[in-house]
Every structure is written in structure tokens, then in C-alpha cells.
Design a protein around this motif. Structure first.
Motif, PDB file in Angstrom:
ATOM      1  N   ALA A 170     -10.209  29.624 -33.976  1.00 11.65           N
ATOM      2  CA  ALA A 170      -8.930  28.896 -33.964  1.00 11.65           C
ATOM      3  C   ALA A 170      -9.121  27.487 -33.425  1.00 11.65           C
ATOM      4  O   ALA A 170      -8.554  26.517 -33.954  1.00 11.65           O
ATOM      5  N   PHE A 171      -9.921  27.355 -32.377  1.00 13.89           N
ATOM      6  CA  PHE A 171     -10.162  26.039 -31.789  1.00 13.89           C
ATOM      7  C   PHE A 171     -10.834  25.097 -32.781  1.00 13.89           C
ATOM      8  O   PHE A 171     -10.395  23.953 -32.981  1.00 13.89           O
ATOM      9  N   PHE A 172     -11.884  25.574 -33.444  1.00 15.32           N
ATOM     10  CA  PHE A 172     -12.602  24.692 -34.358  1.00 15.32           C
ATOM     11  C   PHE A 172     -11.817  24.420 -35.635  1.00 15.32           C
ATOM     12  O   PHE A 172     -11.929  23.328 -36.215  1.00 15.32           O
ATOM     13  N   LEU A 173     -10.999  25.347 -36.069  1.00 12.90           N
ATOM     14  CA  LEU A 173     -10.112  25.069 -37.207  1.00 12.90           C
ATOM     15  C   LEU A 173      -9.031  24.059 -36.813  1.00 12.90           C
ATOM     16  O   LEU A 173      -8.662  23.194 -37.609  1.00 12.90           O
ATOM     17  N   TRP A 174      -8.546  24.172 -35.586  1.00 10.12           N
ATOM     18  CA  TRP A 174      -7.573  23.182 -35.114  1.00 10.12           C
ATOM     19  C   TRP A 174      -8.201  21.795 -35.040  1.00 10.12           C
ATOM     20  O   TRP A 174      -7.597  20.797 -35.448  1.00 10.12           O
ATOM     21  N   LEU A 175      -9.433  21.713 -34.550  1.00  6.84           N
ATOM     22  CA  LEU A 175     -10.113  20.425 -34.511  1.00  6.84           C
ATOM     23  C   LEU A 175     -10.283  19.836 -35.908  1.00  6.84           C
ATOM     24  O   LEU A 175     -10.149  18.630 -36.109  1.00  6.84           O
ATOM     25  N   ALA A 176     -10.593  20.699 -36.885  1.00  4.41           N
ATOM     26  CA  ALA A 176     -10.857  20.228 -38.242  1.00  4.41           C
ATOM     27  C   ALA A 176      -9.589  19.836 -38.978  1.00  4.41           C
ATOM     28  O   ALA A 176      -9.619  18.974 -39.867  1.00  4.41           O
ATOM     29  N   THR A 177      -8.454  20.454 -38.638  1.00  5.96           N
ATOM     30  CA  THR A 177      -7.225  20.260 -39.419  1.00  5.96           C
ATOM     31  C   THR A 177      -6.074  19.679 -38.624  1.00  5.96           C
ATOM     32  O   THR A 177      -5.146  19.100 -39.209  1.00  5.96           O
ATOM     33  N   ARG A 178      -6.089  19.866 -37.290  1.00  9.68           N
ATOM     34  CA  ARG A 178      -4.961  19.541 -36.402  1.00  9.68           C
ATOM     35  C   ARG A 178      -3.689  20.256 -36.833  1.00  9.68           C
ATOM     36  O   ARG A 178      -2.570  19.815 -36.538  1.00  9.68           O
ATOM     37  N   ASP A 179      -3.853  21.371 -37.489  1.00  4.68           N
ATOM     38  CA  ASP A 179      -2.725  22.202 -37.905  1.00  4.68           C
ATOM     39  C   ASP A 179      -2.286  23.056 -36.706  1.00  4.68           C
ATOM     40  O   ASP A 179      -3.085  23.817 -36.142  1.00  4.68           O
ATOM     41  N   GLU A 180      -1.020  22.929 -36.324  1.00 11.11           N
ATOM     42  CA  GLU A 180      -0.522  23.626 -35.137  1.00 11.11           C
ATOM     43  C   GLU A 180      -0.565  25.148 -35.265  1.00 11.11           C
ATOM     44  O   GLU A 180      -0.484  25.861 -34.258  1.00 11.11           O
ATOM     45  N   ILE A 181      -0.740  25.652 -36.473  1.00 14.49           N
ATOM     46  CA  ILE A 181      -0.781  27.106 -36.629  1.00 14.49           C
ATOM     47  C   ILE A 181      -1.931  27.709 -35.833  1.00 14.49           C
ATOM     48  O   ILE A 181      -1.833  28.830 -35.327  1.00 14.49           O
ATOM     49  N   TYR A 182      -3.015  26.955 -35.651  1.00 13.36           N
ATOM     50  CA  TYR A 182      -4.162  27.505 -34.928  1.00 13.36           C
ATOM     51  C   TYR A 182      -3.920  27.517 -33.427  1.00 13.36           C
ATOM     52  O   TYR A 182      -4.384  28.426 -32.727  1.00 13.36           O
ATOM     53  N   ARG A 183      -3.169  26.562 -32.922  1.00 12.75           N
ATOM     54  CA  ARG A 183      -2.729  26.649 -31.536  1.00 12.75           C
ATOM     55  C   ARG A 183      -1.810  27.856 -31.342  1.00 12.75           C
ATOM     56  O   ARG A 183      -1.899  28.571 -30.338  1.00 12.75           O
ATOM     57  N   GLU A 184      -0.912  28.061 -32.295  1.00  8.78           N
ATOM     58  CA  GLU A 184       0.019  29.181 -32.189  1.00  8.78           C
ATOM     59  C   GLU A 184      -0.715  30.517 -32.232  1.00  8.78           C
ATOM     60  O   GLU A 184      -0.368  31.452 -31.490  1.00  8.78           O
ATOM     61  N   ARG A 185      -1.741  30.612 -33.075  1.00  7.49           N
ATOM     62  CA  ARG A 185      -2.519  31.854 -33.133  1.00  7.49           C
ATOM     63  C   ARG A 185      -3.301  32.069 -31.840  1.00  7.49           C
ATOM     64  O   ARG A 185      -3.389  33.204 -31.342  1.00  7.49           O
ATOM     65  N   ALA A 186      -3.867  30.996 -31.294  1.00  5.88           N
ATOM     66  CA  ALA A 186      -4.580  31.111 -30.024  1.00  5.88           C
ATOM     67  C   ALA A 186      -3.615  31.482 -28.891  1.00  5.88           C
ATOM     68  O   ALA A 186      -3.976  32.237 -27.972  1.00  5.88           O
ATOM     69  N   TYR A 187      -2.413  30.976 -28.955  1.00  3.83           N
ATOM     70  CA  TYR A 187      -1.387  31.301 -27.956  1.00  3.83           C
ATOM     71  C   TYR A 187      -1.047  32.788 -28.005  1.00  3.83           C
ATOM     72  O   TYR A 187      -0.945  33.453 -26.968  1.00  3.83           O
ATOM     73  N   ARG A 188      -0.915  33.318 -29.194  1.00  4.39           N
ATOM     74  CA  ARG A 188      -0.665  34.755 -29.334  1.00  4.39           C
ATOM     75  C   ARG A 188      -1.844  35.544 -28.750  1.00  4.39           C
ATOM     76  O   ARG A 188      -1.653  36.546 -28.046  1.00  4.39           O
ATOM     77  N   HIS A 189      -3.055  35.105 -29.036  1.00  6.38           N
ATOM     78  CA  HIS A 189      -4.256  35.755 -28.531  1.00  6.38           C
ATOM     79  C   HIS A 189      -4.247  35.758 -26.999  1.00  6.38           C
ATOM     80  O   HIS A 189      -4.546  36.787 -26.356  1.00  6.38           O
ATOM     81  N   TYR A 190      -3.886  34.624 -26.411  1.00  8.67           N
ATOM     82  CA  TYR A 190      -3.833  34.501 -24.953  1.00  8.67           C
ATOM     83  C   TYR A 190      -2.740  35.397 -24.363  1.00  8.67           C
ATOM     84  O   TYR A 190      -2.969  36.106 -23.364  1.00  8.67           O
ATOM     85  N   GLN A 191      -1.568  35.373 -24.961  1.00  6.46           N
ATOM     86  CA  GLN A 191      -0.474  36.210 -24.464  1.00  6.46           C
ATOM     87  C   GLN A 191      -0.831  37.695 -24.504  1.00  6.46           C
ATOM     88  O   GLN A 191      -0.526  38.441 -23.568  1.00  6.46           O
ATOM     89  N   GLU A 192      -1.459  38.116 -25.590  1.00 10.37           N
ATOM     90  CA  GLU A 192      -1.834  39.526 -25.714  1.00 10.37           C
ATOM     91  C   GLU A 192      -2.894  39.895 -24.680  1.00 10.37           C
ATOM     92  O   GLU A 192      -2.881  40.998 -24.130  1.00 10.37           O
ATOM     93  N   MET A 193      -3.826  38.977 -24.403  1.00  6.66           N
ATOM     94  CA  MET A 193      -4.819  39.245 -23.369  1.00  6.66           C
ATOM     95  C   MET A 193      -4.139  39.422 -22.010  1.00  6.66           C
ATOM     96  O   MET A 193      -4.450  40.358 -21.263  1.00  6.66           O
ATOM     97  N   LYS A 194      -3.193  38.536 -21.687  1.00  8.82           N
ATOM     98  CA  LYS A 194      -2.489  38.664 -20.412  1.00  8.82           C
ATOM     99  C   LYS A 194      -1.697  39.968 -20.340  1.00  8.82           C
ATOM    100  O   LYS A 194      -1.668  40.634 -19.306  1.00  8.82           O
ATOM    101  N   ARG A 195      -1.085  40.323 -21.448  1.00  4.52           N
ATOM    102  CA  ARG A 195      -0.241  41.523 -21.470  1.00  4.52           C
ATOM    103  C   ARG A 195      -1.063  42.792 -21.302  1.00  4.52           C
ATOM    104  O   ARG A 195      -0.642  43.729 -20.601  1.00  4.52           O
ATOM    105  N   THR A 196      -2.252  42.837 -21.896  1.00  2.63           N
ATOM    106  CA  THR A 196      -2.991  44.098 -21.962  1.00  2.63           C
ATOM    107  C   THR A 196      -4.164  44.195 -20.994  1.00  2.63           C
ATOM    108  O   THR A 196      -4.534  45.304 -20.589  1.00  2.63           O
ATOM    109  N   SER A 197      -4.778  43.057 -20.603  1.00  5.47           N
ATOM    110  CA  SER A 197      -6.037  43.116 -19.862  1.00  5.47           C
ATOM    111  C   SER A 197      -5.948  42.678 -18.409  1.00  5.47           C
ATOM    112  O   SER A 197      -6.896  42.879 -17.650  1.00  5.47           O
ATOM    113  N   LYS A 198      -4.829  42.083 -17.999  1.00  3.22           N
ATOM    114  CA  LYS A 198      -4.727  41.653 -16.607  1.00  3.22           C
ATOM    115  C   LYS A 198      -4.542  42.856 -15.698  1.00  3.22           C
ATOM    116  O   LYS A 198      -3.731  43.749 -15.967  1.00  3.22           O
TER     117      LYS A 198
END
Length: 434
Positions: A345-373
Motif C-alpha cells: 500500500a505504501f509503495f502504491l501510494w508513492l507511485a500514484t498518490r491515490d488516497e485509496i492506499y492510505r485508506e487501505r493501510a488505515y483499515r489494516h492498522y485499525q484491524e491490527m489494533k482491534r485484534t492484536s493489542k
């Protein structure tokens, strides 16, 4: 998914707060040990039972620095300079020691300029180099005793033969000694020259003979970072041989391994000698390939492959370790706090600056906090379908996942977003703004 209501900088600050909190738990309960057990509050060693090597400290250093957690970074560097020694009479896995310990020391040197860290890296590089120089082919043995230089386990794989050029190359660059780069490149060439008529590489190889030990090609483990480092070596050092080898092998992968199922792009395991498909399973570790495709200029395929993994994230929240991609059903239900989806997601965001990759990474982060903390940090899951937790936080979580989150959300002041390099372990060898 919509952007966070308080903006991306607020998410980045949350990532930094979580990192600071997890670091304090590690320091209080496991400092100097390789990895914390964040449910029980215990610890465990990664390389040698009963002999701590400070793996988490070394893996975390450049992440702490990039996040401007300067007190924590200094704390880690003090531990390394006072305690870390590689004069250990035990076999170390060359691949893991390279990407984690050597890479961590080199990135810490890059961000700080502290020569003591480079001296430690050089000492380790010399000890690892024996695995290459003692091999009749130049393909490294899997294990080397860091004190005696005894080598073992010639039965190896692509990732463990070809994931050295950026660490060894950076060590050559910063010490002025070409021997490290030359050894890593030679290991690449031996396997590339043995490619099949389909320009495919089986993943299982014998270090002493150079002979293939199986027939199957995959972009996932245990081959994944071999391809990553061909491109990376070209990117970091401008070596045209590496670029040519990458181009040849990528053509073979795209021709014979591409598999579209239900409109989704995947990469099958195939017989390297016939091109015939062998398996329609995929490891989560292969998710990095979308970002690598984007980095190398094939943004359309990179997007498509990340879309495929996003369908898995949408189904399970947290990605399972492996799936059958015809059904998206797990072949392995655990999750080892893997960073590959966020990496891509990070490297696709760098290549495109498409906010969808930030949003996908945000979902990934939220799910990690929800399930692994958990009480003392973040832990792996033993089953993503039930949320069952293990009791283990891998060292790479500090070097990779946290860093990708920080960089994609934070507009980090200490990172050059136009000229940079992050290794397969997330270590920064180019682009630190001191």
C-alpha cells in the motif's frame, strides 16, 4: 473506506503513541532479549536459545529515529554499543541475520552517522561472508557459526541465496571494501544462469552443487525477496546486470505464473521446466509483489494484485497467512503480524498518490489494533477467523509494519519521499534526512 475524521496526521500521531507505549513495555519487561511475549510479559530468543542478541532493539532503531522518538532511539543505541557482540559460538541463519541484524545496524548508521554502529556491522558482515566464500559455487550456506566460521545446511532456497545485495552492497559502499557486494552478486548470477528454458527459477537449490532440488517456481516464500533484491540492487546501485536479470525473470513470471480468477490477479506456482500450473495457493508474504510491481513501473498490475489482497482483507479483516485464491479460503488461519500488505500500500501510494492506499493501510492498522493489542504490546493471532491470540511479537514488526504506517500517514520530516530505499526488512539505507 472514508478518510479518518481528524486527518492523516492524527493517525500518524496515534501510530507513534502506540510505538512509544509498546517500546516502554519491551524495555520494562524484555530489554535486550530478542522478542517480548506481550500477553504473558515474558520474552524469548530468536537466534540462539538462552543467548539474547537484542533483536528487537536492532530492528526498532531506525523506526524510532524516523518517528522522532529520540530518547528511545538513544536508549536503544546505548544498549547496542554496551552489549552487542557477534563473537558467539553458535550457528546463525545467514539470511535472517543479514536482513535483521546487519540491516538494522546499517540503517541505524545511515540515520545517525554513528561509526560504532558501522564497525559492528562490518564485524558481522565479515562473519557472514564466510558462508559465501566457503561455498564451492558462491551460493551461501544457510548457517554459519559466527565464532568459528563453521558452515552448515547447503540445502537452501532462492530467498536465502539472493537477499543480500542491498545490505552487503551498502556495507561495501560505506566501508570502501567491494568484497561484500561481489559475494552477493555472484550468488545471484549462479542461480540466474541456471534458469530454465521458460526463464523461471525453481525455489529449492543446493549451495555446494548449484543443482535445483525441486521443479517449482513461486513469487512467494521461499523465493520472494530474491526477486525484490534484483530490482532493489538496480535501484540502489545502478547495476545494469541486476536490471537485466530482473527483466528476464519478470517476463517469465508474467507469462507463465499470471492467473486471473474471478476477475482478480494472482500468481500461481508453476513447474519451472514446463510452465504448467501446479498450485493456486498464495502466501500473505507474496502481497509485497504489488508494491514491487509499482516500484518497477508496472503500476496497473501492482494495483490489480493489491486489489486481490484487499478482497481477502475485506473478508477476514486480518489477512490469514495463506489462502486458496480460487475460493479465498484460508490454507493457514494464523497471522504473524505480517507487513506485506501495508508495505505494498505504501509503495502504491508513492507511485500514484491515490488516497485509496492510505485508506487501505488505515483499515489494516485499525484491524491490527482491534485484534492484536494486548497487555504488554502487540501479538500474533493463531486464528484470524476466531481472533484467538498467540503470545509473540516478531522483531520485524518494529522494523516494518510500524514504519510503513508512519511513513504513509505522517508526511515524515526525516524521510525523503522522492529518493529513498527500504530493504525487505524495512530498513532505510537511502533517504534519511538528518
Amino acid at each position: 473506506m472514508a478518510p479518518p475524521p481528524r486527518g492523516w496526521r492524527a493517525v500518524a500521531e496515534d501510530v507513534r503513541n502506540e510505538t512509544r507505549w509498546a517500546w516502554r513495555s519491551y524495555v520494562e519487561r524484555a530489554f535486550g532479549h530478542d522478542q517480548i511475549k506481550p500477553v504473558s510479559g515474558g520474552y524469548e530468543e530468536f537466534f540462539v536459545p538462552g543467548h539474547p542478541m537484542g533483536l528487537t532493539v536492532v530492528e526498532a532503531l531506525d523506526t524510532l529515529w524516523l518517528m522522532e522518538l529520540d530518547a528511545e532511539f538513544a536508549e536503544g543505541v546505548r544498549w547496542v554499543k554496551a552489549n552487542l557482540s557477534f563473537d558467539v559460538d553458535a550457528p546463525f541463519q545467514v539470511f535472517e541475520t543479514n536482513i535483521r541484524m546487519l540491516g538494522g545496524l546499517l540503517s541505524a548508521y545511515h540515520v545517525s552517522g554513528d561509526r560504532a554502529l558501522l564497525n559492528l556491522a562490518r564485524d558481522l558482515g565479515d562473519r557472514l561472508l564466510v558462508a559465501f566464500t566457503k561455498s564451492p559455487t558462491g551460493i551461501p550456506y544457510r548457517y554459519v557459526n559466527l565464532r568459528t566460521g563453521a558452515v552448515s545446511s547447503p540445502e537452501t532456497n532462492l530467498a536465502e541465496t539472493g537477499t543480500y545485495i542491498t545490505e552487503f552492497g551498502s556495507l561495501s559502499k560505506w566501508t570502501g571494501d567491494r568484497k561484500y557486494y561481489n559475494a552477493a552478486k555472484k550468488a545471484f548470477q549462479v542461480t540466474f544462469d541456471k534458469r530454465t528454458a521458460y526463464d523461471l527459477l525453481p525455489w529449492d537449490v543446493h549451495a555446494e552443487t548449484g543443482a535445483w532440488r525441486n521443479r517449482y517456481a513461486t513469487i512467494g516464500p521461499p523465493a520472494d525477496s530474491y526477486y525484490e533484491y534484483l530490482w532493489d540492487g538496480w535501484h540502489l546501485f545502478g547495476d545494469r546486470d541486476l536490471k537485466r536479470w530482473w527483466d528476464v525473470l519478470l517476463r517469465g513470471i508474467l507469462r507463465y505464473q499470471t492467473d486471473v480468477v474471478g476477475g482478480r490477479l494472482w500468481f500461481a506456482q508453476v513447474d519451472a521446466f514446463t510452465g504448467r500450473r501446479d498450485s493456486r495457493t498464495q502466501s500473505e508474504l507474496a502481497a509485497f509483489f504489488g508494491g514491487l510491481l509499482a516500484e518497477s513501473g508496472d503500476v496497473a498490475r501492482g494495483r490489480a494484485y493489491h486489489d486481490s489482497w484487499t478482497a481477502v482483507q475485506d473478508r477476514y479483516g486480518v489477512l490469514p497467512e495463506g489462502i486458496n485464491y480460487t475460493s479465498l479460503r484460508p490454507t493457514s488461519v494464523g497471522n504473524q503480524l505480517r507487513p506485506e500488505y501495508a508495505d505494498a500500500a505504501f509503495f502504491l501510494w508513492l507511485a500514484t498518490r491515490d488516497e485509496i492506499y492510505r485508506e487501505r493501510a488505515y483499515r489494516h492498522y485499525q484491524e491490527m489494533k482491534r485484534t492484536s493489542k494486548t497487555k504488554y504490546g502487540y501479538t500474533i493471532l493463531t486464528d484470524v477467523t476466531t481472533g484467538a491470540k498467540g503470545d509473540f511479537c516478531p522483531g520485524y514488526w518494529w522494523s516494518e509494519q510500524l514504519k510503513y504506517y508512519w511513513l504513509i500517514f505522517g508526511d515524515a520530516r526525516r524521510f525523503d519521499y522522492t529518493s529513498h530505499y527500504l530493504s525487505t526488512e524495512g530498513n532505510i539505507f537511502l533517504g534519511a534526512r538528518r
